[in-house]
Motif scaffolding. Structure first.
Motif, PDB file in Angstrom:
ATOM      1  N   ILE A   1      32.312  39.321  32.863  1.00 22.89           N
ATOM      2  CA  ILE A   1      33.426  40.281  32.888  1.00 22.89           C
ATOM      3  C   ILE A   1      34.187  40.176  34.214  1.00 22.89           C
ATOM      4  N   CYS A   2      33.430  40.063  35.321  1.00 22.68           N
ATOM      5  CA  CYS A   2      34.072  39.942  36.639  1.00 22.68           C
ATOM      6  C   CYS A   2      34.912  38.669  36.726  1.00 22.68           C
ATOM      7  N   ASP A   3      34.400  37.568  36.181  1.00 22.60           N
ATOM      8  CA  ASP A   3      35.124  36.293  36.258  1.00 22.60           C
ATOM      9  C   ASP A   3      36.449  36.342  35.506  1.00 22.60           C
ATOM     10  N   VAL A   4      36.442  36.992  34.327  1.00 27.39           N
ATOM     11  CA  VAL A   4      37.698  37.119  33.568  1.00 27.39           C
ATOM     12  C   VAL A   4      38.724  37.882  34.401  1.00 27.39           C
ATOM     13  N   SER A   5      38.273  38.956  35.052  1.00 27.62           N
ATOM     14  CA  SER A   5      39.182  39.744  35.897  1.00 27.62           C
ATOM     15  C   SER A   5      39.693  38.931  37.076  1.00 27.62           C
ATOM     16  N   ARG A   6      38.780  38.212  37.718  1.00 27.10           N
ATOM     17  CA  ARG A   6      39.165  37.430  38.899  1.00 27.10           C
ATOM     18  C   ARG A   6      40.279  36.440  38.573  1.00 27.10           C
ATOM     19  N   LYS A   7      40.165  35.796  37.422  1.00 29.80           N
ATOM     20  CA  LYS A   7      41.191  34.813  37.030  1.00 29.80           C
ATOM     21  C   LYS A   7      42.552  35.490  36.883  1.00 29.80           C
ATOM     22  N   GLU A   8      42.556  36.695  36.323  1.00 27.29           N
ATOM     23  CA  GLU A   8      43.816  37.428  36.163  1.00 27.29           C
ATOM     24  C   GLU A   8      44.357  37.884  37.520  1.00 27.29           C
ATOM     25  N   PHE A   9      43.461  38.368  38.375  1.00 27.65           N
ATOM     26  CA  PHE A   9      43.893  38.778  39.715  1.00 27.65           C
ATOM     27  C   PHE A   9      44.505  37.592  40.458  1.00 27.65           C
ATOM     28  N   GLN A  10      43.845  36.434  40.335  1.00 23.72           N
ATOM     29  CA  GLN A  10      44.282  35.260  41.086  1.00 23.72           C
ATOM     30  C   GLN A  10      45.689  34.827  40.697  1.00 23.72           C
ATOM     31  N   LYS A  11      46.053  35.009  39.440  1.00 27.61           N
ATOM     32  CA  LYS A  11      47.415  34.651  39.007  1.00 27.61           C
ATOM     33  C   LYS A  11      48.450  35.479  39.770  1.00 27.61           C
ATOM     34  N   VAL A  12      48.141  36.752  39.956  1.00 25.66           N
ATOM     35  CA  VAL A  12      49.040  37.629  40.717  1.00 25.66           C
ATOM     36  C   VAL A  12      49.071  37.213  42.182  1.00 25.66           C
ATOM     37  N   TYR A  13      47.891  36.946  42.764  1.00 25.85           N
ATOM     38  CA  TYR A  13      47.822  36.575  44.173  1.00 25.85           C
ATOM     39  C   TYR A  13      48.551  35.255  44.447  1.00 25.85           C
ATOM     40  N   GLU A  14      48.500  34.330  43.484  1.00 23.88           N
ATOM     41  CA  GLU A  14      49.218  33.065  43.668  1.00 23.88           C
ATOM     42  C   GLU A  14      50.728  33.287  43.654  1.00 23.88           C
ATOM     43  N   CYS A  15      51.207  34.148  42.767  1.00 21.64           N
ATOM     44  CA  CYS A  15      52.643  34.474  42.732  1.00 21.64           C
ATOM     45  C   CYS A  15      53.093  35.082  44.059  1.00 21.64           C
ATOM     46  N   LEU A  16      52.289  35.983  44.589  1.00 23.39           N
ATOM     47  CA  LEU A  16      52.657  36.713  45.804  1.00 23.39           C
ATOM     48  C   LEU A  16      52.206  35.995  47.079  1.00 23.39           C
ATOM     49  N   ASP A  17      51.593  34.795  46.931  1.00 23.70           N
ATOM     50  CA  ASP A  17      51.139  34.002  48.074  1.00 23.70           C
ATOM     51  C   ASP A  17      50.188  34.823  48.952  1.00 23.70           C
ATOM     52  N   VAL A  18      49.192  35.419  48.288  1.00 22.13           N
ATOM     53  CA  VAL A  18      48.224  36.289  48.963  1.00 22.13           C
ATOM     54  C   VAL A  18      46.881  35.579  49.048  1.00 22.13           C
ATOM     55  N   SER A  19      46.287  35.611  50.236  1.00 21.65           N
ATOM     56  CA  SER A  19      44.952  35.051  50.445  1.00 21.65           C
ATOM     57  C   SER A  19      44.015  36.201  50.793  1.00 21.65           C
ATOM     58  N   ILE A  20      42.875  36.283  50.079  1.00 22.75           N
ATOM     59  CA  ILE A  20      42.010  37.444  50.263  1.00 22.75           C
ATOM     60  C   ILE A  20      40.576  37.094  49.873  1.00 22.75           C
ATOM     61  N   VAL A  21      39.619  37.712  50.547  1.00 19.90           N
ATOM     62  CA  VAL A  21      38.194  37.473  50.281  1.00 19.90           C
ATOM     63  C   VAL A  21      37.642  38.658  49.501  1.00 19.90           C
ATOM     64  N   GLU A  22      37.078  38.379  48.316  1.00 17.67           N
ATOM     65  CA  GLU A  22      36.529  39.472  47.514  1.00 17.67           C
ATOM     66  C   GLU A  22      35.180  39.921  48.071  1.00 17.67           C
ATOM     67  N   ARG A  23      35.062  41.207  48.274  1.00 18.26           N
ATOM     68  CA  ARG A  23      33.784  41.805  48.662  1.00 18.26           C
ATOM     69  C   ARG A  23      33.745  43.185  48.026  1.00 18.26           C
ATOM     70  N   GLY A  24      33.241  43.196  46.787  1.00 20.16           N
ATOM     71  CA  GLY A  24      33.310  44.418  45.993  1.00 20.16           C
ATOM     72  C   GLY A  24      32.244  45.440  46.335  1.00 20.16           C
ATOM     73  N   GLU A  25      32.261  46.529  45.560  1.00 25.58           N
ATOM     74  CA  GLU A  25      31.304  47.612  45.783  1.00 25.58           C
ATOM     75  C   GLU A  25      29.865  47.127  45.603  1.00 25.58           C
ATOM     76  N   SER A  26      29.676  46.106  44.752  1.00 24.59           N
ATOM     77  CA  SER A  26      28.326  45.567  44.529  1.00 24.59           C
ATOM     78  C   SER A  26      27.718  45.025  45.825  1.00 24.59           C
ATOM     79  N   PHE A  27      28.556  44.518  46.717  1.00 22.74           N
ATOM     80  CA  PHE A  27      28.088  43.937  47.981  1.00 22.74           C
ATOM     81  C   PHE A  27      27.357  44.966  48.832  1.00 22.74           C
ATOM     82  N   TYR A  28      27.738  46.237  48.678  1.00 18.39           N
ATOM     83  CA  TYR A  28      27.232  47.283  49.582  1.00 18.39           C
ATOM     84  C   TYR A  28      26.082  48.094  48.976  1.00 18.39           C
ATOM     85  N   GLN A  29      25.572  47.693  47.786  1.00 19.63           N
ATOM     86  CA  GLN A  29      24.551  48.509  47.112  1.00 19.63           C
ATOM     87  C   GLN A  29      23.300  48.708  47.971  1.00 19.63           C
TER      88      GLN A  29
END
Length: 661
Positions: A312-340
């Protein structure tokens, strides 16, 4: 010339010896008769020496390494003037502990280039000490104590005590030549900081919508700003990738795609998938029970459930990445799971310090001065956003060792972050005098009806749809201007993307982020006024001047080394000063994190250039043949300096100009 640190240390030690000697002399003067004048002189000299020692100590402290050699770094003229006037003000009134320092660009060119407005405030401070003095007298004393410097041509006192400052044209000309030879370099860096910027932060299994637009655009530009200045920047995407909703999604995944463990499920529309699972969760009690069981399995790290979660996360990431590529955004994912697991550490630390209070089974953290507590542990033993944000802040402070942490999150979360930051200080995680932790809040995006921006059906606008609409409209605009007849198909597509995404970003960044702003494609694509469309066309025109005069880059580089940038015409002078204000703008944005300041500056630079270009011939042509008969190279260099600063400004804003439009 010797080592400046050794030289300053020797001078410092010598002056400290003089102070001890003078102090001893003062102590020996016990008899009041005949010594009052001498005693006053010694005390005055003592104050001046102490002041000089502080100046020398500051000089020693403020000489750290910089990533850019000082000879190449762009000088912040305003800061340099503040240093000069700061010295003069302290020398003029040593009896004031922290005299006010105010140096600003002069709004009216006829009165000079900058203005020092400290004398009036100093007069008020002296009055409170029982010393009555005219502000103009203070202004005169300040001018008398101005140290030797390389940038001031003359000063004048105006009105009640304003000091008008005229810069040396030769000094400005040299700075412009340095810019042309070395490129647009960051000003000297006092010290390299570790900067963490938390921005964008969409939720897994939900599509990015227009509400994520501002955080993504503003956060990306802030990162570019700090990176250009030489800081070490960590761009963090704190995505919502954990929690109860994932039990619901995995249960639905098991039903709809029972072979998901062996075959990748064809989840085409994740938004629809989420809505289906949510409807079942709300209406089917058995499904809800299964969903909660799935949450327990997920939290216990069951491999099958972890795989479903990852899918489920991978499907979302692919969709997010399409937006980030359009906007020329570089970002490191560190979600809520990282802090459990880190959340458990936070809870243990708070328990060990006796900071938690039990209330109806909940563990609350009360922070003095804050109206609401943080819920650290729920009555069912689960954690909350409060716990997650405390864990994230602790990790960024302790593990990342951040000096600056910025949260680019909507203003509605202001109270929450205020309490979290206050709690972190109370626990002892950081000192706000040492570490900067700040919430860079922003207003909402409104439609042209001044209501929250939504589709006609009342749903939130998907970010992908908005970007695609921008592409369509920008192509219509380019064709309306008949650019399709002069550009190649490849150039036209580049121009389309540059205009569409540049205009969407600029429309956001050109507004004060604290305020709501009205989203209008028509306004953002207008090539008049303070818009990206106007600036992009202006930039393209400036870049074309040398090309149309058949002056190549090699000739411009050689001219930058050999040709003095003359500033005799008032429009040349105005443009030269405007170009060199760029470092001032950058420092101001670092202080207040308001990016619209850069947009306003770029618009001012473009309009100032237009005034210059309309009044000063850069290239003179024969009226009959159109042949170039004369090139005023110093003016062509001013064109190049303007374009270079505009290009760097665009880069910080995340806008990609093209050479032809």
């Amino acid at each position: 010339m010797g080592d400046p640190v050794t030289e300053y240390t020797a001078r410092l030690q010598q002056q400290e010896r003089e102070i001890r000697s003078l102090s001893a002399e003062i102590q020996s003067l016990r008899k009041p008769a005949g010594v009052t004048t001498r005693l006053d002189e010694l005390r005055d000299e003592n104050s001046r020496l102490k002041y000089r020692i502080n100046v020398l100590k500051r000089s020693l402290q403020e000489a750290p390494p910089s990533s850019t050699p000082l000879s190449k770094a762009m000088l912040n003229i305003n800061q340099r003037l503040q240093d000069v006037f700061g010295d003069a003000i302290r020398a003029a009134c040593p009896e004031l502990d922290q005299p006010p320092l105010s140096v600003t660009p002069n709004q009216q060119a006829k009165f000079g280039d900058y203005q020092c407005n400290s004398a009036m405030a100093m007069a008020q401070m002296l009055k409170m000490k029982g010393i009555k003095v005219n502000p103009r007298e203070i202004a005169e004393k300040i001018i008398e104590n101005l140290p030797d410097n390389e940038l001031i041509q003359k000063t004048e006192i105006a009105g009640p005590g304003f000091i008008n400052v005229h810069l040396k044209k030769t000094f400005v000309s040299k700075l412009l030549s340095s810019l042309l030879m070395n490129g647009v370099q960051p000003p000297p860096l006092a010290s390299r900081k570790k900067v963490v910027v938390d921005f964008s932060s969409p939720n897994i299994a939900k599509e990015m919508h227009v509400g994520h637009l501002r955080s993504t655009i503003i956060g990306e530009s802030m990162c570019r700003l700090f990176e250009f200045l030489g800081h070490d920047v960590l761009r963090l995407n704190h995505v919502g990738d954990w929690g109860t909703q994932f039990g619901m999604l995995i249960a639905h995944l098991q039903d709809k795609f029972p072979n998901y463990l062996s075959e990748s499920p064809p989840i085409g529309d994740l938004q629809a998938f989420y809505k289906e699972s949510k409807q079942r969760f709300d209406e089917d009690e058995n499904f809800k029970k299964r969903a909660y069981q799935c949450v327990v399995k997920l939290q216990s790290k069951d491999p099958d459930f972890i795989k479903g979660w990852n899918l489920i996360c991978d499907v979302s990431r692919k969709e997010f990445q399409k937006v980030y590529e359009c906007l020329d955004v570089s970002i490191v994912e560190r979600g809520e799971s990282f802090y459990q697991e880190l959340m458990m550490e936070v809870v243990k630390e708070l328990e060990d310090k006796g900071l938690l209070q039990n209330e109806d089974g909940r563990q609350l953290l009360f922070v003095p001065g804050q109206s609401i507590p943080l819920t650290v542990v729920k009555s069912d033993g689960g954690y909350t956003y409060d716990t997650s944000d405390l864990a994230a802040l602790r990790q960024r402070l302790h593990d990342e060792k951040a000096d600056i942490i910025i949260y680019v999150v909507d203003s509605g979360q202001g109270t929450h972050f205020q309490v979290v930051f206050a709690a972190a200080q109370m626990i002892g995680w950081y000192d706000p005098q040492v570490t900067r932790v700040e919430h860079a809040g922003f207003g909402v995006v409104l439609g042209e009806d001044k209501k929250k921006f939504k589709t006609r059906s009342g749903e939130t606008v998907r970010l992908r749809d908005l970007l695609e609409e921008g592409l369509r409209r920008s192509m219509d605009k380019l064709k309306e201007k008949e650019r399709d007849k002069v550009l190649t198909p490849e150039e036209l597509l580049k121009a389309q993307r540059s205009v569409a995404f540049g205009c969407i970003k600029y429309a956001d960044l050109s507004h004060n982020r604290i305020n709501d702003y009205v989203f209008s494609f028509d306004k953002m694509l207008d090539d008049r006024g303070n818009t990206a469309a106007y600036l992009l066309y202006a930039f393209t025109r400036i870049r074309s001047i040398a090309r149309l005069a058949k002056v190549d880059e090699a000739a411009l580089r050689k001219a930058a080394e050999t040709t003095e940038v003359l500033l005799e015409h008032d429009k040349e002078w105005k443009l030269g000063k405007c170009i060199l204000r760029f470092p001032e703008i950058l420092h101001k944005m670092v202080d207040d994190l308001l990016l619209h300041t850069l947009c306003d500056y770029l618009y001012e630079l473009a309009t100032t250039f237009t005034e210059f270009y309309d009044s000063c011939y850069c290239v003179e042509k024969d009226r009959q043949t159109g042949e170039v008969v004369k090139i005023n190279m110093w003016r062509l260099l001013l064109c190049e300096a303007t374009a270079a600063v505009m290009a760097k400004g665009f880069d910080i804003l995340g806008i990609n100009p093209v050479s032809r439009m």
